[in-house]
Motif scaffolding. Structure first.
Motif, PDB file in Angstrom:
ATOM      1  N   THR A 112       0.834  -1.204   0.000  1.00 28.84           N
ATOM      2  CA  THR A 112       0.000   0.000   0.000  1.00 28.84           C
ATOM      3  C   THR A 112       0.865   1.250   0.000  1.00 28.84           C
ATOM      4  O   THR A 112       0.646   2.168  -0.798  1.00 28.84           O
ATOM      5  N   PHE A 113       1.860   1.286   0.881  1.00 24.60           N
ATOM      6  CA  PHE A 113       2.764   2.427   0.950  1.00 24.60           C
ATOM      7  C   PHE A 113       4.206   2.024   0.632  1.00 24.60           C
ATOM      8  O   PHE A 113       4.985   2.841   0.150  1.00 24.60           O
ATOM      9  N   CYS A 114       4.574   0.802   0.935  1.00 26.70           N
ATOM     10  CA  CYS A 114       5.948   0.333   0.743  1.00 26.70           C
ATOM     11  C   CYS A 114       6.006  -0.700  -0.389  1.00 26.70           C
ATOM     12  O   CYS A 114       5.064  -0.817  -1.169  1.00 26.70           O
ATOM     13  N   ARG A 115       7.113  -1.452  -0.475  1.00 26.81           N
ATOM     14  CA  ARG A 115       7.282  -2.461  -1.526  1.00 26.81           C
ATOM     15  C   ARG A 115       7.747  -3.768  -0.914  1.00 26.81           C
ATOM     16  O   ARG A 115       8.784  -3.813  -0.243  1.00 26.81           O
ATOM     17  N   LYS A 121      -2.393  -4.141  13.148  1.00 29.45           N
ATOM     18  CA  LYS A 121      -2.363  -5.493  12.589  1.00 29.45           C
ATOM     19  C   LYS A 121      -1.418  -5.603  11.387  1.00 29.45           C
ATOM     20  O   LYS A 121      -1.134  -6.701  10.922  1.00 29.45           O
ATOM     21  N   TYR A 122      -0.945  -4.474  10.909  1.00 31.31           N
ATOM     22  CA  TYR A 122      -0.123  -4.468   9.698  1.00 31.31           C
ATOM     23  C   TYR A 122       1.185  -3.716   9.959  1.00 31.31           C
ATOM     24  O   TYR A 122       1.484  -2.707   9.319  1.00 31.31           O
ATOM     25  N   PRO A 123       2.014  -4.183  10.894  1.00 31.72           N
ATOM     26  CA  PRO A 123       3.235  -3.451  11.269  1.00 31.72           C
ATOM     27  C   PRO A 123       4.245  -3.325  10.146  1.00 31.72           C
ATOM     28  O   PRO A 123       5.013  -2.362  10.102  1.00 31.72           O
ATOM     29  N   ASP A 124       4.271  -4.286   9.217  1.00 34.00           N
ATOM     30  CA  ASP A 124       5.246  -4.237   8.130  1.00 34.00           C
ATOM     31  C   ASP A 124       4.825  -3.306   6.987  1.00 34.00           C
ATOM     32  O   ASP A 124       5.588  -3.102   6.052  1.00 34.00           O
ATOM     33  N   SER A 125       3.641  -2.747   7.099  1.00 31.59           N
ATOM     34  CA  SER A 125       3.116  -1.916   6.006  1.00 31.59           C
ATOM     35  C   SER A 125       3.611  -0.475   6.053  1.00 31.59           C
ATOM     36  O   SER A 125       3.380   0.296   5.118  1.00 31.59           O
ATOM     37  N   PHE A 126       4.311  -0.112   7.145  1.00 31.11           N
ATOM     38  CA  PHE A 126       4.708   1.284   7.296  1.00 31.11           C
ATOM     39  C   PHE A 126       6.219   1.443   7.512  1.00 31.11           C
ATOM     40  O   PHE A 126       6.688   2.516   7.875  1.00 31.11           O
ATOM     41  N   THR A 127       6.993   0.393   7.272  1.00 29.55           N
ATOM     42  CA  THR A 127       8.432   0.436   7.562  1.00 29.55           C
ATOM     43  C   THR A 127       9.194   1.400   6.675  1.00 29.55           C
ATOM     44  O   THR A 127      10.279   1.856   7.041  1.00 29.55           O
TER      45      THR A 127
END
Length: 283
Positions: A238-241, A266-272
């Motif tokens: 969504t924001f990262c790759r 619930k989606y900690p890896d989605s904003f790294t």
């Protein structure tokens, strides 16, 4: 003998004084005309003003009543709106403005907020290629033909907030600020590549709609508002790759997702890849 001399001196003095204009006439206003000239001056001035009032200047609105059944489309734009050099202000026009007005050539800024415009067609802006900003906030727009903005290569700011849109049209490539807050947009009304080619887009406002997912967000975006939608999840893409753990998005400095069903924790890896966490629900 003294009385006779005094009388001889007093009589010529009184005669000279009566021949001069009085202080009241000559000093009504410092620097003004003497009283005997003021009367003629003001009479001529009043007659000239009355003559000018009898004519309606070309750049001022006519206060005469509209014909029965008439609307804003029956009047020239610059009688309904305020037209300054390069700018047209048509806000809360009476009688009701239901279509985009015919704009003067070389208009760069259009503010037509809080009217009753219902539709934007391809012809509305086809000949006004100088437009840099269009603000149509607070109308009743439910339909925009797909090519309505496609020729506006100089358009940088577009606001369609507080309307009734269910889908987005094609957007011009130089757009930097786009506002569609408070509409009826669902994800199916936003094409997958709607923002893909907008490489100069900085601020994107899509709050208070009915989106179920986050659309593709260009790399250039700094401020993203998606609050009060129906977004239920985000993914690592969504924001990262997902295929690039070193990918960063330092320009994305504000993301609003509050008022959505999604629980962001619930989606900690989605904003790294981001330097800030989205504003929203985490528990």
């Amino acid at each position: 003998m003294k009385a006779l001399v005094f009388t001889c001196m007093l009589v010529p003095w009184l005669a000279a004084a009566s021949a001069q204009p009085s202080d009241q006439d000559s000093q009504l206003i410092p620097g003004s005309l003497p009283g005997w000239k003021q009367n003629g001056y003001f009479t001529d001035h009043l007659q000239a003003r009355r003559a000018r009032r009898a004519l309606i200047p070309a750049d001022e609105p006519d206060d005469s009543p509209m014909p029965e059944g008439g609307d804003a489309a029956d009047l020239p734009t610059c009688l309904l709106c305020v037209c300054l050099t390069g700018s047209v202000y048509c806000e809360e026009v009476s009688p009701d403005m239901t279509t985009v007005p015919t704009l003067p050539k070389e208009t760069a800024y259009l503010y037509a907020r809080f009217n009753k415009i219902k539709k934007i067609s391809n012809k509305d802006f086809a000949d006004i290629l100088t437009l840099k900003r269009i603000d149509l906030t607070g109308n009743l727009i439910s339909e925009i033909e797909d090519g309505a903005f496609s020729k506006l290569t100089m358009l940088e700011q577009l606001s369609l907030a507080e309307n009734k849109l269910v889908k987005l049209p094609m957007l011009p490539p130089k757009l930097a600020v786009f506002n569609v807050n408070h509409n009826l947009l669902k994800t199916k009304g936003v094409k997958a590549n709607a923002f893909k080619k907008l490489t100069k887009l900085i601020n994107l406002y899509m709050g208070d709609n009915q989106l179920e997912a986050v659309p593709h967000i260009p790399e250039s975006v700094r401020i993203l508002h998606l609050q009060n939608n129906n977004i239920t999840e985000v993914t690592i893409n969504t924001f990262c790759r997902s295929n690039d753990t070193y990918y960063l998005r330092p320009s994305l400095s504000e993301v609003r997702m509050d008022g959505n069903p999604v629980v962001l924790s619930k989606y900690p890896d989605s904003f790294t890849c981001m330097k800030v966490l989205p504003i929203g629900r985490y528990r």
